[in-house]
Motif scaffolding. Structure first.
Motif, PDB file in Angstrom:
ATOM      1  N   SER A   1       0.821  -1.083  -0.009  1.00  0.00           N
ATOM      2  CA  SER A   1      -0.123   0.229  -0.186  1.00  0.00           C
ATOM      3  C   SER A   1       0.898   1.245   0.154  1.00  0.00           C
ATOM      4  O   SER A   1       2.019   1.266   0.689  1.00  0.00           O
ATOM      5  CB  SER A   1      -1.015   0.028   1.272  1.00  0.00           C
ATOM      6  N   GLY A   2       0.663   2.384  -0.812  1.00  0.00           N
ATOM      7  CA  GLY A   2       1.203   3.448  -0.731  1.00  0.00           C
ATOM      8  C   GLY A   2       2.456   3.522  -1.789  1.00  0.00           C
ATOM      9  O   GLY A   2       2.709   4.607  -2.218  1.00  0.00           O
ATOM     10  N   LEU A   3       2.780   2.460  -2.485  1.00  0.00           N
ATOM     11  CA  LEU A   3       3.956   2.434  -3.337  1.00  0.00           C
ATOM     12  C   LEU A   3       3.473   2.794  -4.615  1.00  0.00           C
ATOM     13  O   LEU A   3       4.464   3.426  -5.344  1.00  0.00           O
ATOM     14  CB  LEU A   3       4.635   1.294  -3.358  1.00  0.00           C
ATOM     15  N   MET A   4       2.467   2.492  -5.088  1.00  0.00           N
ATOM     16  CA  MET A   4       2.085   2.929  -6.573  1.00  0.00           C
ATOM     17  C   MET A   4       1.991   4.171  -6.709  1.00  0.00           C
ATOM     18  O   MET A   4       2.630   4.826  -7.651  1.00  0.00           O
ATOM     19  CB  MET A   4       0.774   1.935  -7.010  1.00  0.00           C
ATOM     20  N   PRO A   5       1.176   5.002  -5.842  1.00  0.00           N
ATOM     21  CA  PRO A   5       1.231   6.518  -6.121  1.00  0.00           C
ATOM     22  C   PRO A   5       2.686   7.203  -6.122  1.00  0.00           C
ATOM     23  O   PRO A   5       2.939   8.161  -6.954  1.00  0.00           O
ATOM     24  CB  PRO A   5       0.553   6.667  -4.928  1.00  0.00           C
ATOM     25  N   LYS A   6       3.719   6.621  -5.451  1.00  0.00           N
ATOM     26  CA  LYS A   6       4.925   7.101  -5.166  1.00  0.00           C
ATOM     27  C   LYS A   6       5.720   6.804  -6.439  1.00  0.00           C
ATOM     28  O   LYS A   6       6.582   7.482  -6.954  1.00  0.00           O
ATOM     29  CB  LYS A   6       5.811   6.702  -4.107  1.00  0.00           C
ATOM     30  N   TYR A   7       5.732   5.451  -6.827  1.00  0.00           N
ATOM     31  CA  TYR A   7       6.391   5.048  -7.888  1.00  0.00           C
ATOM     32  C   TYR A   7       5.870   4.610  -9.390  1.00  0.00           C
ATOM     33  O   TYR A   7       6.776   4.603 -10.375  1.00  0.00           O
ATOM     34  CB  TYR A   7       7.468   3.672  -7.528  1.00  0.00           C
TER      35      TYR A   7
ATOM     36  N   ARG B   1       2.554   2.951 -11.853  1.00  0.00           N
ATOM     37  CA  ARG B   1       2.238   1.818 -12.258  1.00  0.00           C
ATOM     38  C   ARG B   1       3.279   0.841 -13.084  1.00  0.00           C
ATOM     39  O   ARG B   1       3.185  -0.436 -13.372  1.00  0.00           O
ATOM     40  CB  ARG B   1       0.847   1.843 -13.109  1.00  0.00           C
ATOM     41  N   GLU B   2       4.322   1.858 -13.546  1.00  0.00           N
ATOM     42  CA  GLU B   2       5.442   0.881 -14.467  1.00  0.00           C
ATOM     43  C   GLU B   2       6.465   0.260 -13.583  1.00  0.00           C
ATOM     44  O   GLU B   2       7.086  -0.856 -13.855  1.00  0.00           O
ATOM     45  CB  GLU B   2       6.062   2.139 -15.293  1.00  0.00           C
ATOM     46  N   ARG B   3       6.085   0.683 -12.171  1.00  0.00           N
ATOM     47  CA  ARG B   3       7.109  -0.211 -11.121  1.00  0.00           C
ATOM     48  C   ARG B   3       6.524  -0.934 -10.151  1.00  0.00           C
ATOM     49  O   ARG B   3       6.813  -1.519  -9.665  1.00  0.00           O
ATOM     50  CB  ARG B   3       8.108   1.209 -10.625  1.00  0.00           C
ATOM     51  N   VAL B   4       5.047  -0.625 -10.099  1.00  0.00           N
ATOM     52  CA  VAL B   4       4.187  -1.404  -9.127  1.00  0.00           C
ATOM     53  C   VAL B   4       3.135  -1.882 -10.067  1.00  0.00           C
ATOM     54  O   VAL B   4       2.239  -1.291 -10.278  1.00  0.00           O
ATOM     55  CB  VAL B   4       3.764  -0.497  -8.038  1.00  0.00           C
ATOM     56  N   VAL B   5       3.335  -3.112 -10.516  1.00  0.00           N
ATOM     57  CA  VAL B   5       2.416  -3.767 -11.828  1.00  0.00           C
ATOM     58  C   VAL B   5       1.481  -4.647 -11.340  1.00  0.00           C
ATOM     59  O   VAL B   5       1.919  -5.755 -10.724  1.00  0.00           O
ATOM     60  CB  VAL B   5       3.507  -4.395 -12.787  1.00  0.00           C
ATOM     61  N   ASP B   6       0.199  -4.278 -11.563  1.00  0.00           N
ATOM     62  CA  ASP B   6      -0.812  -5.140 -11.290  1.00  0.00           C
ATOM     63  C   ASP B   6      -0.784  -6.323 -12.571  1.00  0.00           C
ATOM     64  O   ASP B   6      -0.449  -5.986 -13.672  1.00  0.00           O
ATOM     65  CB  ASP B   6      -2.225  -4.561 -11.367  1.00  0.00           C
ATOM     66  N   THR B   7      -0.687  -7.684 -12.161  1.00  0.00           N
ATOM     67  CA  THR B   7      -0.825  -8.575 -13.304  1.00  0.00           C
ATOM     68  C   THR B   7      -2.001  -9.340 -13.535  1.00  0.00           C
ATOM     69  O   THR B   7      -2.786  -9.222 -12.525  1.00  0.00           O
ATOM     70  CB  THR B   7       0.397  -9.623 -12.866  1.00  0.00           C
ATOM     71  N   PRO B   8      -2.069  -9.825 -14.431  1.00  0.00           N
ATOM     72  CA  PRO B   8      -3.215 -10.862 -14.478  1.00  0.00           C
ATOM     73  C   PRO B   8      -3.272 -12.067 -13.459  1.00  0.00           C
ATOM     74  O   PRO B   8      -2.264 -12.120 -12.735  1.00  0.00           O
ATOM     75  CB  PRO B   8      -3.242 -11.400 -15.974  1.00  0.00           C
ATOM     76  N   LEU B   9      -4.559 -12.768 -13.408  1.00  0.00           N
ATOM     77  CA  LEU B   9      -4.414 -13.984 -12.423  1.00  0.00           C
ATOM     78  C   LEU B   9      -3.754 -14.884 -13.053  1.00  0.00           C
ATOM     79  O   LEU B   9      -4.349 -16.066 -13.464  1.00  0.00           O
ATOM     80  CB  LEU B   9      -5.785 -14.270 -12.075  1.00  0.00           C
ATOM     81  N   SER B  10      -2.667 -14.871 -13.290  1.00  0.00           N
ATOM     82  CA  SER B  10      -1.833 -15.976 -14.016  1.00  0.00           C
ATOM     83  C   SER B  10      -0.195 -16.148 -13.109  1.00  0.00           C
ATOM     84  O   SER B  10       0.726 -15.331 -13.634  1.00  0.00           O
ATOM     85  CB  SER B  10      -1.691 -15.769 -15.455  1.00  0.00           C
ATOM     86  N   GLU B  11      -0.190 -16.793 -12.155  1.00  0.00           N
ATOM     87  CA  GLU B  11       1.149 -16.980 -11.439  1.00  0.00           C
ATOM     88  C   GLU B  11       2.017 -17.381 -12.712  1.00  0.00           C
ATOM     89  O   GLU B  11       3.266 -16.960 -12.326  1.00  0.00           O
ATOM     90  CB  GLU B  11       1.023 -17.920 -10.234  1.00  0.00           C
ATOM     91  N   MET B  12       1.653 -18.299 -13.212  1.00  0.00           N
ATOM     92  CA  MET B  12       2.885 -18.901 -14.498  1.00  0.00           C
ATOM     93  C   MET B  12       3.287 -17.621 -15.376  1.00  0.00           C
ATOM     94  O   MET B  12       4.444 -17.396 -15.446  1.00  0.00           O
ATOM     95  CB  MET B  12       2.478 -20.018 -15.291  1.00  0.00           C
ATOM     96  N   GLY B  13       2.510 -16.870 -15.686  1.00  0.00           N
ATOM     97  CA  GLY B  13       2.594 -15.774 -16.583  1.00  0.00           C
ATOM     98  C   GLY B  13       3.555 -14.575 -15.967  1.00  0.00           C
ATOM     99  O   GLY B  13       4.670 -14.453 -16.393  1.00  0.00           O
ATOM    100  N   TYR B  14       3.079 -14.093 -14.704  1.00  0.00           N
ATOM    101  CA  TYR B  14       3.891 -13.142 -14.272  1.00  0.00           C
ATOM    102  C   TYR B  14       5.197 -13.347 -13.501  1.00  0.00           C
ATOM    103  O   TYR B  14       6.132 -12.830 -13.454  1.00  0.00           O
ATOM    104  CB  TYR B  14       3.023 -12.190 -13.123  1.00  0.00           C
ATOM    105  N   MET B  15       5.102 -14.684 -13.076  1.00  0.00           N
ATOM    106  CA  MET B  15       6.611 -15.244 -12.591  1.00  0.00           C
ATOM    107  C   MET B  15       7.622 -15.532 -13.654  1.00  0.00           C
ATOM    108  O   MET B  15       8.641 -15.051 -13.595  1.00  0.00           O
ATOM    109  CB  MET B  15       6.138 -16.623 -11.694  1.00  0.00           C
ATOM    110  N   SER B  16       6.965 -16.201 -14.606  1.00  0.00           N
ATOM    111  CA  SER B  16       7.905 -16.078 -15.863  1.00  0.00           C
ATOM    112  C   SER B  16       8.548 -14.764 -16.448  1.00  0.00           C
ATOM    113  O   SER B  16       9.444 -14.564 -16.801  1.00  0.00           O
ATOM    114  CB  SER B  16       7.484 -16.946 -17.079  1.00  0.00           C
TER     115      SER B  16
END
Length: 343
Positions: free
Chosen positions: A57-63, A65-80
């Motif tokens: 919490s609080g890190l997205m406004p400071k840095y 969305r390019e550095r605090v990235v919401d991902t799809p519900l795909s652990e394989m996708g974002y971990m890869s």
């Protein structure tokens, strides 16, 4: 300067300071910012949701969305994706919401991130820190409550840390993010609301070094994560019987600090290991094996491993509490190496 801080806030502060220090540190995971590309949700989440437990919490406004990235519900996708980021110069910190979800992302860790540096003769670095949470105690049921840090620790090329205090949580996280190899940083969800003194400044704690939280002469207790507080309770109760207990917080599960544990056992002659993980092929049994091999002549009795039972975590609150190792269970199961110490 140091202040009393919540465990969860110590982690947040560590992430903030790491991102401030190095622009290559990138956070990614499910809902760690919240509301991306949904106008009314973006407005409602100006301060960022911060993931299921609010840690970021609080890190997205400071840095941004390019550095605090919401991902799809795909652990394989974002971990890869995080593996690719790490291999090409970034320092990603992907959040695996619960360690129970590792099955969806296992190839990225087992098949790729853990092996790349070895396979390329040391030329490739994978500076990637996987934040995840483990542990029973909040009635989250079997699919959200396991303790699988030992599973990660069995993989060559993976370092695994399990902090138990807010001070260690921040210092170990900053060390993990600085590390040029894959680190799994496993947080016990029941510790998020605990408090402890944490320096405001940037600091690190070496990975692979245990911490002797209490000195003793008659008995060694080695703990992992929140089992530290079980070990300390056992020590306090035995002190009434004039039994001096040394309590070691392992802090790092891979590589674990063999020298500190061996030196303690040489002094005390007795060892109890408390591990919330299931009992088969876990860290406790690994410690018992190593001590039996390297410090056998110093032992005055059998090594006792006190673990969770070999079942999934129950949902019913009374059964869940019976599942988690506590001081009564330790004193009962290890009585045959304790009773002759009491005066």
């Amino acid at each position: 300067m140091s202040k009393d801080k919540l465990f969860m806030n110590a982690i947040n502060e560590g992430l903030d300071q790491a991102m401030e220090k190095d622009e290559n540190v990138i956070l990614l995971g499910e809902d760690i910012a919240g509301g991306a590309d949904v106008p009314h949700l973006e407005e409602a989440n100006e301060d960022s949701w911060g993931g299921v437990m609010g840690i970021t919490s609080g890190l997205m406004p400071k840095y941004g969305r390019e550095r605090v990235v919401d991902t799809p519900l795909s652990e394989m996708g974002y971990m890869s994706s995080a593996v690719g980021m790490a291999a090409t110069g970034l320092r990603p910190v992907p959040e695996l919401m619960f360690n129970d979800f590792i099955g969806f992302a296992f190839d990225a860790i087992l098949g790729q991130a853990s092996k790349m540096r070895y396979m390329f003769g040391g030329k490739a670095k994978i500076p990637m820190t996987v934040r995840t949470m483990h542990g029973a105690g909040v009635n989250a049921a079997a699919q959200h409550s396991g303790s699988y840090y030992g599973m990660f620790a069995s993989i060559p090329g993976v370092k695994v840390v399990v902090p138990a205090t807010p001070y260690d949580a921040k210092g170990l996280l900053l060390s993990a993010i600085e590390e040029d190899n894959l680190v799994v940083y496993s947080e016990d969800k029941t510790l998020y609301s605990t408090k402890g003194e944490v320096p405001d400044d940037y600091y690190t704690i070496p990975i692979g070094e245990a911490d002797v939280k209490r000195k003793g002469e008659h008995l060694t207790i080695v703990t992992i994560g929140k089992m530290l507080f079980v070990g300390l309770e056992v020590a306090e109760r035995l002190e009434k019987d004039n039994v001096s207990v040394e309590v070691i917080d392992l802090r790092t599960v891979a590589p674990w600090d063999k020298d500190t544990v061996i030196e303690s056992v040489k002094k005390t002659g007795r060892l109890i290991v408390i591990d919330e993980a299931n009992p088969h092929n876990n860290t406790a049994t690994d410690i018992a094996s190593v001590i039996s091999d390297r410090a056998f002549d110093f032992l005055d009795g059998p090594i006792k491993c006190i673990c969770a039972p070999n079942t999934p975590v129950p949902f019913a609150p009374n059964l869940e509490q019976a599942y988690i190792p506590d001081a009564d269970k330790v004193l009962k199961e290890a009585d045959d190496i304790i009773f002759d110490l009491k005066s």
